[in-house]
Design a protein around this motif. Structure first.
Motif, PDB file in Angstrom:
ATOM      1  N   ARG A 107      -8.000  -3.238   3.386  1.00 55.01           N
ATOM      2  CA  ARG A 107      -8.261  -3.637   2.000  1.00 55.01           C
ATOM      3  C   ARG A 107      -6.967  -3.995   1.274  1.00 55.01           C
ATOM      4  O   ARG A 107      -6.915  -3.953   0.047  1.00 55.01           O
ATOM      5  CB  ARG A 107      -8.981  -2.505   1.260  1.00 55.01           C
ATOM      6  CG  ARG A 107     -10.388  -2.212   1.761  1.00 55.01           C
ATOM      7  CD  ARG A 107     -11.083  -1.200   0.847  1.00 55.01           C
ATOM      8  NE  ARG A 107     -11.137  -1.678  -0.520  1.00 55.01           N
ATOM      9  CZ  ARG A 107     -10.930  -0.889  -1.589  1.00 55.01           C
ATOM     10  NH1 ARG A 107     -10.627   0.378  -1.420  1.00 55.01           N
ATOM     11  NH2 ARG A 107     -11.014  -1.384  -2.808  1.00 55.01           N
TER      12      ARG A 107
ATOM     13  N   ILE B 279       0.835  -1.206   0.000  1.00 58.10           N
ATOM     14  CA  ILE B 279       0.000   0.000   0.000  1.00 58.10           C
ATOM     15  C   ILE B 279       0.865   1.250   0.000  1.00 58.10           C
ATOM     16  O   ILE B 279       0.616   2.210  -0.744  1.00 58.10           O
ATOM     17  CB  ILE B 279      -0.942  -0.003   1.219  1.00 58.10           C
ATOM     18  CG1 ILE B 279      -1.897  -1.191   1.162  1.00 58.10           C
ATOM     19  CG2 ILE B 279      -1.735   1.299   1.289  1.00 58.10           C
ATOM     20  CD1 ILE B 279      -2.803  -1.315   2.377  1.00 58.10           C
TER      21      ILE B 279
ATOM     22  N   TYR C  40      -6.691   2.532  -0.875  1.00 54.91           N
ATOM     23  CA  TYR C  40      -6.516   1.254  -0.189  1.00 54.91           C
ATOM     24  C   TYR C  40      -6.013   1.497   1.219  1.00 54.91           C
ATOM     25  O   TYR C  40      -4.951   2.079   1.428  1.00 54.91           O
ATOM     26  CB  TYR C  40      -5.516   0.368  -0.939  1.00 54.91           C
ATOM     27  CG  TYR C  40      -6.016  -0.084  -2.287  1.00 54.91           C
ATOM     28  CD1 TYR C  40      -6.897  -1.156  -2.393  1.00 54.91           C
ATOM     29  CD2 TYR C  40      -5.614   0.562  -3.451  1.00 54.91           C
ATOM     30  CE1 TYR C  40      -7.350  -1.577  -3.629  1.00 54.91           C
ATOM     31  CE2 TYR C  40      -6.070   0.140  -4.698  1.00 54.91           C
ATOM     32  CZ  TYR C  40      -6.931  -0.927  -4.777  1.00 54.91           C
ATOM     33  OH  TYR C  40      -7.388  -1.339  -6.005  1.00 54.91           O
TER      34      TYR C  40
ATOM     35  N   LEU D  26      -5.707  -4.738  -3.079  1.00 52.84           N
ATOM     36  CA  LEU D  26      -4.576  -4.188  -3.825  1.00 52.84           C
ATOM     37  C   LEU D  26      -3.652  -5.303  -4.297  1.00 52.84           C
ATOM     38  O   LEU D  26      -3.158  -5.272  -5.436  1.00 52.84           O
ATOM     39  CB  LEU D  26      -3.819  -3.187  -2.960  1.00 52.84           C
ATOM     40  CG  LEU D  26      -2.603  -2.527  -3.626  1.00 52.84           C
ATOM     41  CD1 LEU D  26      -3.020  -1.742  -4.855  1.00 52.84           C
ATOM     42  CD2 LEU D  26      -1.870  -1.629  -2.640  1.00 52.84           C
TER      43      LEU D  26
END
Length: 320
Positions: free
Chosen positions: A216, A200, A212, A220
């Motif tokens: 989450r 991220i 993201y 990704l």
């Protein structure tokens, strides 16, 4: 036969199972239960949920692999708000015997017992060395690192915090990434890049448009692996290159002629670990290039090494 509870307590999930030990062979694991740590205030609450779902009274013995250094009175997670009172938790859980160990210490115990078909070749020789040091590592919520040392039938596991050594950028793109991470976190460590959340941060640094958050990260990773987001795919390439460089550095630091890579994320990107992105960085160690080319790098495909390793550690502590 002895029955125990085994747990693998990470930054994202707490996993539990029942294990059967005979004191000699490899422990047998029952079905695994997995709980998101953010949905529980602490270990005791997750343990109570497992006890309610186990279908039988829990044994009074347990082995817990924890994503934290096993030191001090309180075990503090680097990637979770959970805290475990080290000398009180056995009583709180109603246990008579408790083995506490670092999560990647447990993984190293598991690697020592993996058999044919549970390790796949990434680089170099097709088997881990029978004697000497083996570096055990894998990205997840953080990056786990441990050392497995074998001398004949004797096995020693050394728990480390190797993931938190400084990141060494090797090109201008990585230098800019290191500057971004240092500005955000105060310093750039290997774990800030080679981990689930690390992707991220790399993606954001590259100007990725997706929003993201840590919750989450899986989305990704999927977009990066399938190439549906070109910036995410590039971010993953950077992560793989940095993983290769760090894996080689750690192997040299450990004096290891074998590296075992483990975990779900590593298995998802096995095809990338077999590319020059990883290999060129792993072996690019100057005068030690030839040594790195002779170092076995294997991928563990065993699905729950933390649970298996916790059971093995308990068996070694109480039966060997």
């Amino acid at each position: 036969m002895t029955r125990i509870v085994v747990g693998d307590i990470g930054g994202t999930h707490a996993r539990f199972a029942l294990a059967t030990l005979d004191g000699e062979g490899r422990p047998a694991l029952g079905p695994m239960k997995r709980y998101r740590t953010r949905e529980y205030p602490g270990l005791e609450a997750a343990w109570a949920r497992f006890a309610a779902e186990a279908g039988e009274p829990l044994p009074r013995d347990a082995a817990l692999a924890v994503a934290a250094p096993i030191e001090g009175e309180v075990l503090r997670f680097m990637n979770s708000d959970w805290r475990i009172p080290r000398f009180e938790i056995a009583g709180a859980l109603g246990l008579e015997r408790l083995t506490l160990l670092n999560d990647f210490g447990a993984v190293a115990h598991a690697v020592s017992a993996l058999g044919e078909g549970e390790l796949e070749t990434i680089l170099g020789p097709a088997a881990l060395p029978e004697s000497g040091a083996i570096s055990v590592m894998g990205p997840g919520t953080g990056l786990g690192v441990a050392i497995l040392a074998r001398r004949g039938a004797d096995v020693t596991v050394i728990e480390t915090e190797g993931a938190h050594i400084g990141f060494a950028p090797l090109d201008p793109e990585e230098e800019e990434l290191a500057d971004t991470l240092a500005a955000r976190y105060g310093r750039a460590s290997i774990e800030r890049i080679v981990s689930g959340p690390g992707l991220i941060d790399i993606y954001a640094h590259l100007g990725g448009a997706g929003d993201y958050q840590a919750s989450r990260a899986g989305d990704l990773w999927s977009a990066a692996i399938d190439g549906s987001d070109a910036i995410a795919a590039h971010a993953l390439d950077i992560l793989v290159r940095c993983f290769g460089a760090a894996a080689g550095d750690l192997a040299l630091a450990h004096g290891a002629m074998g590296v075992a890579i483990t975990g779900g994320l590593a298995n998802r990107i096995a095809h990338l670990l077999r590319t020059p992105m990883f290999e060129s960085r792993f072996t690019a160690k100057g005068r030690y290039r030839e040594r790195m080319q002779r170092t076995a790098v294997m991928l563990s495909t065993y699905p729950e090494p933390g649970l298996l390793g916790a059971a093995i550690a308990f068996q070694r502590e109480h039966f060997d």
